[in-house]
Design an enzyme around this catalytic site. Structure first.
Site, PDB file in Angstrom:
ATOM      1  N   GLY A   1       0.837  -1.212   0.000  1.00  0.00           N
ATOM      2  CA  GLY A   1       0.000   0.000   0.000  1.00  0.00           C
ATOM      3  C   GLY A   1       0.859   1.244   0.000  1.00  0.00           C
ATOM      4  O   GLY A   1       2.050   1.176  -0.305  1.00  0.00           O
ATOM      5  N   ASN A   2       0.265   2.372   0.310  1.00  0.00           N
ATOM      6  CA  ASN A   2       1.052   3.604   0.446  1.00  0.00           C
ATOM      7  C   ASN A   2       0.419   4.471   1.523  1.00  0.00           C
ATOM      8  O   ASN A   2      -0.622   4.137   2.070  1.00  0.00           O
ATOM      9  CB  ASN A   2       1.185   4.322  -0.901  1.00  0.00           C
ATOM     10  CG  ASN A   2      -0.166   4.731  -1.460  1.00  0.00           C
ATOM     11  OD1 ASN A   2      -0.864   5.550  -0.872  1.00  0.00           O
ATOM     12  ND2 ASN A   2      -0.565   4.127  -2.584  1.00  0.00           N
ATOM     13  N   HIS A   3       1.078   5.616   1.808  1.00  0.00           N
ATOM     14  CA  HIS A   3       0.658   6.436   2.955  1.00  0.00           C
ATOM     15  C   HIS A   3      -0.480   7.408   2.667  1.00  0.00           C
ATOM     16  O   HIS A   3      -0.792   8.234   3.518  1.00  0.00           O
ATOM     17  CB  HIS A   3       1.854   7.229   3.484  1.00  0.00           C
ATOM     18  CG  HIS A   3       2.877   6.370   4.155  1.00  0.00           C
ATOM     19  ND1 HIS A   3       2.592   5.630   5.278  1.00  0.00           N
ATOM     20  CD2 HIS A   3       4.168   6.113   3.847  1.00  0.00           C
ATOM     21  CE1 HIS A   3       3.671   4.959   5.644  1.00  0.00           C
ATOM     22  NE2 HIS A   3       4.644   5.229   4.787  1.00  0.00           N
TER      23      HIS A   3
END
Ligand code: CTP
Length: 400
Positions: A208-210
């Site tokens: 995923g990412n932030h």
């Protein structure tokens, strides 16, 4: 323009209720349709007969009407209105609104309303200044309702201070501005993507990412506040929506986001793609949890479809497409390249070099670059203020 607009006026029990006769007259003169709902206490301050005559509609106060015993549908009132104005809003009514209490028709209509709700508080200065009232006002504002601040001056108690309900003319102007602003995108369907995507590796892990979704959600809210019907395709995000004109479709992976976006793009006049979509996804998703084995683990990833580029390919002359670029180097050159490659009308550039901009934080600093090369630089602002700037640029293109 208030011509033909449906205004629901909710009156609660304060001496300022007498001012609603003049206010009703202003709305009716401007061509608006006015329906009035009163709390039982409000009837002691101004008579329903006066208001029914001025509004040209029966005034409602009870769930069951006295005379014929028929059911008064509060849901219908809430759905009927283009704007719900609660004036005067007493400390008691504000407290009930903040906590979802529903012991009269005004409050039931409030809970059912899908339109913008605007409150004009009226009370004595100490009641207004009390932390309980101030907290309730903050809660109500956080629900997305608007507040017309009371004026300072002589109060009915003989004391002098802040608590006088705004004058009918001031309230009238506020509602007029609100309706005019809201009208700018009425009837337009706008697609927004927001948040991260999660690419599953196995039943318990993902890449995923932030991204928090804050920027895209703020854009969706602002578009809906201006009257647009918004379809928000959201990756996993904790964010909550306030405006009921937004249809939220939750997705997880880039592929799910692509499919949902394609489904709704055709009918949309504008698409704003702010999601941080994974560029690569695991080639294979393991059906079982991947067990720990060697010292290193190699993952094989394949490219996802670039949703923005795909929409750029499908876009008709009538549609507008807006993309985002998050860059760490050669920002301008990269952003301009994306405008051409993805067939965009404008791009919103975030640079991670700017402090206070980017993932997770409440602020952002952007540049907007149009396809004709025109550029606008904006200051560091809250993400909701940035959303106002982005939507403003969009409205300028639509109304050009
Ligand atoms: N985007 C998309 N689908 C993808 C990847 C990106 O729709 N699979 C969209 C984003 O929503 C954003 C824009 O493309 O509006 C730019 O994303 P960004 O990651 O900055 O750029 P990329 O085009 O992916 O290029 P690069 O990673 O090389 O910078």
């Amino acid at each position: 323009m208030l011509e033909g607009k449906k205004i629901l006026l909710g009156i609660s029990g304060s001496i300022a209720a007498y001012k609603t006769a003049a206010l009703t007259r202003l709305f009716v003169k401007a061509g608006a349709q006015v329906k009035i709902v009163m709390t039982p206490a409000a009837r002691d301050f101004v008579t329903p007969v006066t208001l029914a005559t001025l509004s040209k509609n029966p005034v409602q106060s009870q769930f069951i009407k006295g005379d014929k015993g028929e059911w008064t549908n509060h849901v219908e009132l809430g759905l009927w209105a283009d704007v719900f104005l609660i004036a005067p809003a007493t400390a008691n009514t504000l407290a009930k609104m903040a906590h979802g209490l529903c012991d009269n028709l005004l409050l039931a209509s409030y809970l059912s309303a899908r339109c913008p709700v605007i409150v004009a508080p009226a009370m004595d200065l100490d009641m207004y200044a009390h932390p309980a009232t101030q907290t309730n006002l903050k809660t109500i504002a956080a629900f997305g309702n608007l507040i017309i601040e009371p004026n300072s001056g002589e109060l009915a108690s003989g004391l002098d201070g802040k608590g006088r309900m705004a004058e009918p003319e001031e309230i009238f102007q506020f509602i007029k501005n609100q309706v005019n602003q809201a009208a700018e995108l009425i009837g337009k369907q706008i697609l927004v993507t927001a948040g991260p995507t999660y690419e599953h590796l196995d039943p318990v892990r993902f890449i995923g990412n932030h991204s928090s979704g804050k920027m895209g959600f703020a854009i969706a809210e602002e578009l809906a506040n201006k009257g647009a019907k918004v379809i928000l395709i959201a990756g996993p995000s904790q964010m909550q929506l306030k405006n009921k004109n937004i249809t939220r479709i939750d997705v997880q992976s880039a592929e799910e986001m692509l499919n949902a976006t394609l489904k709704h793009f055709k009918k949309s006049e504008v698409a704003v793609l702010s999601a941080a979509v994974a560029d690569y996804t695991p080639e294979k998703v393991s059906a079982q949890k991947i067990k720990k084995s060697g010292d290193t683990l190699q993952l094989k990833l394949k490219k996802t479809t670039d949703i923005l580029k795909e929409l750029g390919r499908l876009k008709t002359k009538k549609q507008l497409l807006i993309g985002f670029a998050l860059e760490t180097e050669n920002e301008l050159a990269n952003a301009k390249k994306k405008i051409t490659e993805k067939n965009l009308d404008f791009i919103v550039l975030n640079s991670l070099k700017n402090k206070g901009a980017g993932f997770g934080v409440d602020t952002n600093k952007i540049q907007i670059i149009h396809k004709d090369g025109k550029m606008h630089n904006f200051e560091l602002k809250s993400k909701s203020a940035v959303a106002v700037d982005i939507v403003e640029q969009l409205i300028q293109i639509i109304h050009a």
